[in-house]
Design an enzyme around this catalytic site. Structure first.
Site, PDB file in Angstrom:
ATOM      1  N   GLU A  91      15.487 -13.702  11.512  1.00 20.96           N
ATOM      2  CA  GLU A  91      14.752 -14.803  10.582  1.00 20.96           C
ATOM      3  C   GLU A  91      15.516 -15.798   9.974  1.00 20.96           C
ATOM      4  O   GLU A  91      15.003 -17.129  10.135  1.00 20.96           O
ATOM      5  CB  GLU A  91      13.910 -13.956   9.288  1.00 20.96           C
ATOM      6  CG  GLU A  91      13.172 -13.062   9.914  1.00 20.96           C
ATOM      7  CD  GLU A  91      11.729 -13.761  10.457  1.00 20.96           C
ATOM      8  OE1 GLU A  91      11.545 -15.103   9.944  1.00 20.96           O
ATOM      9  OE2 GLU A  91      11.060 -13.296  11.449  1.00 20.96           O
ATOM     10  N   SER A 350      -4.981  35.827 -24.365  1.00 20.19           N
ATOM     11  CA  SER A 350      -4.004  36.532 -25.202  1.00 20.19           C
ATOM     12  C   SER A 350      -2.707  35.813 -24.569  1.00 20.19           C
ATOM     13  O   SER A 350      -1.690  36.698 -24.776  1.00 20.19           O
ATOM     14  CB  SER A 350      -4.224  38.007 -24.525  1.00 20.19           C
ATOM     15  OG  SER A 350      -5.553  38.471 -25.223  1.00 20.19           O
TER      16      SER A 350
END
Length: 778
Positions: A91, A350
């Site tokens: 690029e 519990s």
């Protein structure tokens, strides 16, 4: 002549004028740039897709951006040298040498476009492409100048690597796909730093023609264009001959796949943080296995109308949450599959009892074999019951915990003080308890509060960590390992020792795989109305929390912690730690054992003969001596007892009696048990009894009672007396009402208004209470 010449003003050389004019022009451009920079700031706020990763950094879940794009952020460390080299070479090979604009490329493009009359060459650098992606515009000369201006802004604000990162995050791949990470994940199912040279090159050509080069549809054309670039790289000696040959030979069979949607409940939970990349501690293999286990297990429960479950696994060594399953099936819309059961506030049943007893150990209030009375009690109108509606009488602490008895735990909480437990739970993140602490009472220990599976699993992990609590780490950013001392190492070991015993009533029926079950300590819980079933277990390596129930809150008679949640807990441990031979917890050096009386759990007195060993914490555990036996002076026929005041000179003997609490004595008598009572006291005794008056258990002193005018129900009269009392006498508003046997229940319908109730025993000791009665139209 010379003088005249010297006075003449000679013009400056042309190069100096040019230099001054150029300097002024450049300075003007710089000033103009900063003015424009101030007026038009760089639009560099990027909306990224939120992505969730596992402990290895692999993407396991992702969310669309607000503009419906898959734009996953590539971190700097994910830009491999190969990826950087390939993209820059293709690029913008001078990327690291220019200032955002390549003057030579601009000049070349201008000349070629002018001479050809059309656009044949571009001059966009990587920086300029980033500028165009941040602010998309039509390709015109004016917009190209704006791109250059934005490129200068980018170069001024970011480093070259950061600009390359922006490029890789914004490069388009067609449709709603942007960024190399999105492409890598959706096309190749891998992160950018794992891409090969062939894959990188293939991806690099797509942004130029995103609509005509679509992976999965145009693979042959993509390979053709890819190979052209690979050949060019070979000509320019960018890569070695071997690297190029391997890349050329690599086939392209990729196609677009679905975005990963794994661990959905945790992903949605963590998404709220707003971060672009959230790195969890989930171990994906364990996560997927557990999800399958939960899904299959819930399927077997559907015929019983139990439709959901949740599981959390914590690594006790790192305190990381390695598995998080919020429901049986996230995609199940009929049974609320998207509800997060791991974070939902539910009644804990519990499950808080181990913590309570551990705190009592640390306070020196109890030891494992100390006795608690499992008989009917009433605390200011609160009369707890056991799960099976029965009573066991005097039991040890370890028996009470193994059998999850309710009444002993309520007594223990009353002994400890509920505020201590509430403050501790609030300090380790139990938010609902903290918010409602003023409204909580003794029912807290039986599940009368709100908790989550996240909180409970974190709490149980502290038992495995020598009593130290560490906040469970959901993400890799949770690096603050602040600990809080929940229990001492001694108390934590004693709790673990009790919870690791297999011979207990909450062991699941029909479980056939115990031979392969890793040794674990675990506790079950069932909420009021059977709406929630819990089972939380741990060994040295892992803590696993399991919840089973319905998100609708619907109760179910088949739902229980032992029979519904524990089988899933065992299956998870079998999968997680199959047949592991891990070291088990060992007693701390400070923890010691001593001989105690088996009838009370206290240090033995002279008369104690049944002695057993019990753990205790030196310097903390009680040193009280057993006190359940006393010699009483009685008449020769054992029908009368004497105190030192009325003890005769002759005609009596001394006999030993076991001293029972009045509540135990009443329970035993009420259940037809043989109780050797101390004979009634000498009626001729002149001593005035100032203590031991009856306790009125019902009605409750100071309470207002609402009674229906149409169908008035009588109030119950219950008293608790000493074991030397046989008869009691009831008075209502100072008027005699009824004589009755001690411990018996009587009933009366009161008048409206203030009512005084008195109870006198056969020793003349009296107790008064006052209540208020109001008749209403119910």
């Amino acid at each position: 002549m010379a003088y005249l010449y010297s006075q003449m003003k000679l013009p400056k050389p042309s190069w100096k004028k040019l230099f001054e004019r150029t300097g002024i022009t450049v300075l003007g451009f710089i000033i103009l740039f900063f003015i424009l920079h101030f007026i038009f700031p760089l639009p560099d706020k990027i909306d990224y897709s939120t992505i969730i990763t596992d402990d290895k950094g692999e993407v396991i879940h992702a969310f669309l951006t607000t503009d419906e794009k898959w734009r996953m952020k590539t971190e700097l460390e994910e830009i491999s040298p190969l990826l950087r080299k390939t993209i820059v070479q293709k690029e913008d090979k001078y990327f690291y040498r220019h200032f955002g604009i390549n003057p030579f490329a601009v000049t070349r493009a201008f000349v070629m476009n002018v001479f050809t009359g059309r656009r044949t060459s571009g001059a966009s650098t990587i920086t300029m492409q980033v500028a165009r992606a941040l602010e998309p515009k039509k390709r015109t000369v004016g917009n190209k100048l704006i791109e250059m201006f934005r490129a200068l802004q980018l170069e001024m604000k970011y480093s070259k690597d950061e600009i390359l990162q922006l490029y890789l995050n914004l490069v388009p791949y067609g449709g709603n796909l942007e960024g190399v990470k999105s492409a890598a994940v959706l096309y190749f199912d891998k992160n950018p730093d794992h891409l090969s040279l062939a894959e990188i090159t293939a991806l690099s050509i797509i942004p130029n023609r995103p609509s005509s080069l679509v992976i999965g549809k145009n693979n042959d054309e993509i390979v053709k264009q890819r190979n052209k670039w690979l050949s060019r790289f070979a000509e320019e000696n960018v890569f070695s001959k071997k690297e190029i040959e391997d890349a050329l030979a690599e086939p392209l069979t990729a196609k677009r796949s679905e975005v990963p949607k794994l661990a959905p409940h945790l992903s949605y939970k963590l998404r709220k943080s707003g971060a672009d990349i959230i790195q969890t501690n989930l171990q994906l293999n364990t996560q997927l296995k557990t999800e399958k286990l939960v899904q299959d297990y819930v399927r077997t429960l559907r015929l019983s109308r139990i439709r959901n479950a949740a599981v959390i696994i914590i690594d006790n060594e790192t305190h990381k949450v390695i598995t998080y399953v919020g429901s049986g099936d996230f995609t199940d819309t009929t049974d609320g599959g998207q509800v997060n059961g791991a974070a939902a506030v539910r009644q804990p049943g519990s499950t808080l009892k181990p913590l309570l007893y551990g705190l009592c150990f640390d306070e020196g209030l109890l030891t494992p074999k100390q006795m608690l009375n499992d008989v009917p009690v009433n605390y200011a109108g609160y009369a707890p019951e056991n799960y099976d509606k029965t009573f066991k009488g005097p039991v040890t602490v370890e028996y009470a915990l193994e059998n999850s008895l309710n009444i002993p735990s309520v007594k223990a909480l009353n002994l400890l003080g509920k505020d201590k437990m509430i403050q501790l739970l609030s300090s380790i993140g139990f938010k609902q308890i903290q918010q409602k602490q003023k409204a909580l009472g003794l029912s807290l220990i039986l599940g009368g509060c709100g908790t989550t599976l996240e909180q409970l699993t974190g709490l149980y992990s502290s038992f495995a960590c020598n009593g130290k609590y560490y906040r469970p780490a959901f993400t890799q950013d949770d690096t603050l390992q602040r600990s809080a001392n929940v229990l001492s190492e001694d108390a934590a070991y004693m709790i673990t020792d009790i919870l690791s015993r297999i011979n207990r009533p909450d062991f699941p029926l029909h479980w056939e795989a115990t031979a392969h079950l890793p040794k674990i300590a675990w506790k079950t819980g069932t909420s009021y109305g059977r709406r929630d079933a819990w089972s939380i277990g741990y060994n040295k390596k892992y803590t696993v929390g399991v919840w089973v129930g319905n998100f609708s809150g619907e109760g179910n008679a088949a739902l229980s912690g032992a029979q519904t949640a524990t089988p899933l807990l065992f299956r998870v441990f079998n999968t997680l730690d199959y047949d592991a031979d891990r070291a088990w917890f060992t007693p701390p050096k400070e923890l010691e054992q001593r001989m105690i009386c088996s009838e009370t759990g206290l240090r033995p007195a002279m008369q104690c003969t049944n002695l057993i060993l019990d753990y205790f914490i030196p310097g903390i555990s009680s040193t009280q001596t057993c006190n359940n036996y006393e010699e009483i002076a009685v008449s020769a026929d054992e029908k009368m007892s004497y105190c030192k005041t009325c003890e005769p000179a002759t005609g009596f003997k001394r006999k030993g009696y076991k001293l029972l609490a009045a509540e135990v004595q009443n329970w035993m008598l009420g259940n037809g048990m043989v109780v050797e009572l101390i004979p009634p006291h000498n009626p001729q005794c002149e001593k005035v009894f100032t203590s031991g008056a009856p306790q009125i258990k019902s009605p409750v002193n100071g309470t207002e009672y609402l009674i229906s005018e149409k169908n008035p129900e009588p109030l119950q009269l219950i008293s608790q007396t000493g074991n030397d009392v046989s008869r009691v006498y009831w008075y209502i508003n100072n008027k005699f009402y009824k004589a009755a046997d001690a411990g018996s229940k009587q009933f009366f319908i009161p008048q409206e208004g203030a009512v005084k109730i008195s109870c006198t025993d056969d020793k003349g000791r009296n107790r008064d209470i006052k209540i208020t009665v109001r008749y209403v139209d119910l």
